[in-house]
Scaffold this motif. Structure first.
Motif, PDB file in Angstrom:
ATOM      1  N   MET A   1       0.838  -1.170   0.000  1.00 25.47           N
ATOM      2  CA  MET A   1       0.000   0.000   0.000  1.00 25.47           C
ATOM      3  C   MET A   1       0.889   1.241   0.000  1.00 25.47           C
ATOM      4  O   MET A   1       2.095   1.160   0.107  1.00 25.47           O
ATOM      5  CB  MET A   1      -0.914   0.033   1.217  1.00 25.47           C
ATOM      6  N   SER A   2       0.304   2.385  -0.019  1.00 29.69           N
ATOM      7  CA  SER A   2       1.023   3.649  -0.075  1.00 29.69           C
ATOM      8  C   SER A   2       1.730   3.918   1.241  1.00 29.69           C
ATOM      9  O   SER A   2       1.366   3.409   2.286  1.00 29.69           O
ATOM     10  CB  SER A   2       0.048   4.790  -0.344  1.00 29.69           C
ATOM     11  N   PHE A  95      -8.884  -6.191  -1.664  1.00 31.12           N
ATOM     12  CA  PHE A  95      -7.687  -5.510  -1.169  1.00 31.12           C
ATOM     13  C   PHE A  95      -6.643  -5.339  -2.272  1.00 31.12           C
ATOM     14  O   PHE A  95      -6.027  -4.275  -2.390  1.00 31.12           O
ATOM     15  CB  PHE A  95      -7.080  -6.252   0.018  1.00 31.12           C
ATOM     16  N   GLU A  96      -6.442  -6.366  -3.081  1.00 32.23           N
ATOM     17  CA  GLU A  96      -5.483  -6.276  -4.196  1.00 32.23           C
ATOM     18  C   GLU A  96      -5.923  -5.224  -5.207  1.00 32.23           C
ATOM     19  O   GLU A  96      -5.111  -4.445  -5.706  1.00 32.23           O
ATOM     20  CB  GLU A  96      -5.320  -7.631  -4.867  1.00 32.23           C
ATOM     21  N   ASP A  99      -5.266  -1.718  -3.982  1.00 33.27           N
ATOM     22  CA  ASP A  99      -3.853  -1.398  -4.164  1.00 33.27           C
ATOM     23  C   ASP A  99      -3.553  -1.124  -5.636  1.00 33.27           C
ATOM     24  O   ASP A  99      -2.872  -0.149  -5.968  1.00 33.27           O
ATOM     25  CB  ASP A  99      -2.991  -2.544  -3.628  1.00 33.27           C
ATOM     26  N   ASP A 100      -4.081  -1.969  -6.527  1.00 31.61           N
ATOM     27  CA  ASP A 100      -3.830  -1.822  -7.972  1.00 31.61           C
ATOM     28  C   ASP A 100      -4.298  -0.471  -8.511  1.00 31.61           C
ATOM     29  O   ASP A 100      -3.626   0.135  -9.343  1.00 31.61           O
ATOM     30  CB  ASP A 100      -4.530  -2.927  -8.775  1.00 31.61           C
ATOM     31  N   GLY A 102      -4.948   2.246  -6.649  1.00 27.50           N
ATOM     32  CA  GLY A 102      -4.548   3.368  -5.806  1.00 27.50           C
ATOM     33  C   GLY A 102      -5.706   3.994  -5.049  1.00 27.50           C
ATOM     34  O   GLY A 102      -5.762   5.213  -4.869  1.00 27.50           O
ATOM     35  N   ASP A 133      -6.107  -2.264   4.889  1.00 22.77           N
ATOM     36  CA  ASP A 133      -5.011  -1.325   5.145  1.00 22.77           C
ATOM     37  C   ASP A 133      -5.425   0.120   4.873  1.00 22.77           C
ATOM     38  O   ASP A 133      -4.664   1.036   5.157  1.00 22.77           O
ATOM     39  CB  ASP A 133      -3.813  -1.662   4.248  1.00 22.77           C
ATOM     40  N   ILE A 134      -6.588   0.306   4.271  1.00 17.72           N
ATOM     41  CA  ILE A 134      -7.109   1.645   3.990  1.00 17.72           C
ATOM     42  C   ILE A 134      -8.499   1.749   4.612  1.00 17.72           C
ATOM     43  O   ILE A 134      -9.100   0.731   4.955  1.00 17.72           O
ATOM     44  CB  ILE A 134      -7.156   1.954   2.467  1.00 17.72           C
TER      45      ILE A 134
END
Length: 146
Positions: A1-2, A95-96, A99-100, A102, A133-134
């Motif tokens: 993640m960022s 989740f992936e 992330d992909d 953004g 995670d976000i």
């Protein structure tokens, strides 16, 4: 993640990932998100794939369902992007995808069901809100006055 510094500079509604299951769910979810006026939306449809077992639905049928879902989201957010994921584990795929693309947050409309159904399905909602995670936004029902 960022990185944390990148996350601090982004707003919660900069880029919202909107997981959708079907056309009706997509419309309800998009309408639930609309009052919050996100900057950018990406609709996500996860095609559940079996590993060593037959798929729940044929891939062509699942892709058609995804297209109908994306059209429903675009009826509310005309500039929405679309993202299709193919995975056995829906939450991991969400989740992936976040992330992909953004995403700054994941917004979903709880689909309800009995506790038994939630137990048998692995309670996707619980995994989604506890393992992300976000930020994850649980949208109210369309019929809700709150």
């Amino acid at each position: 993640m960022s990185s944390d510094s990148e996350a601090d500079q982004r707003g919660l509604l900069d880029h919202v990932l909107l997981p959708v299951a079907n056309e009706a769910d997509a419309l309800a979810t998009a309408r639930g998100l609309a009052p919050y006026d996100p900057d950018h939306v990406t609709a996500l449809h996860v095609v559940e794939k079996g590993e060593g077992v037959p798929d729940k639905t044929p891939v062509e049928q699942s892709e058609e369902l995804a297209e109908e879902s994306y059209a429903a989201v675009r009826s509310v957010f005309p500039d929405a992007d679309e993202h299709t994921a193919y995975d056995r584990h829906v939450v991991e795929a969400i989740f992936e995808a976040a992330d992909d693309v953004g995403a700054s947050a994941i917004a979903f409309h709880a689909r309800g069901g009995s506790r038994l159904l939630q137990f048998l399905s692995g309670d996707i909602t619980l995994k989604l809100v506890t393992n992300a995670d976000i930020p994850v936004l649980a949208l109210p029902d369309e019929d809700s006055d709150e």
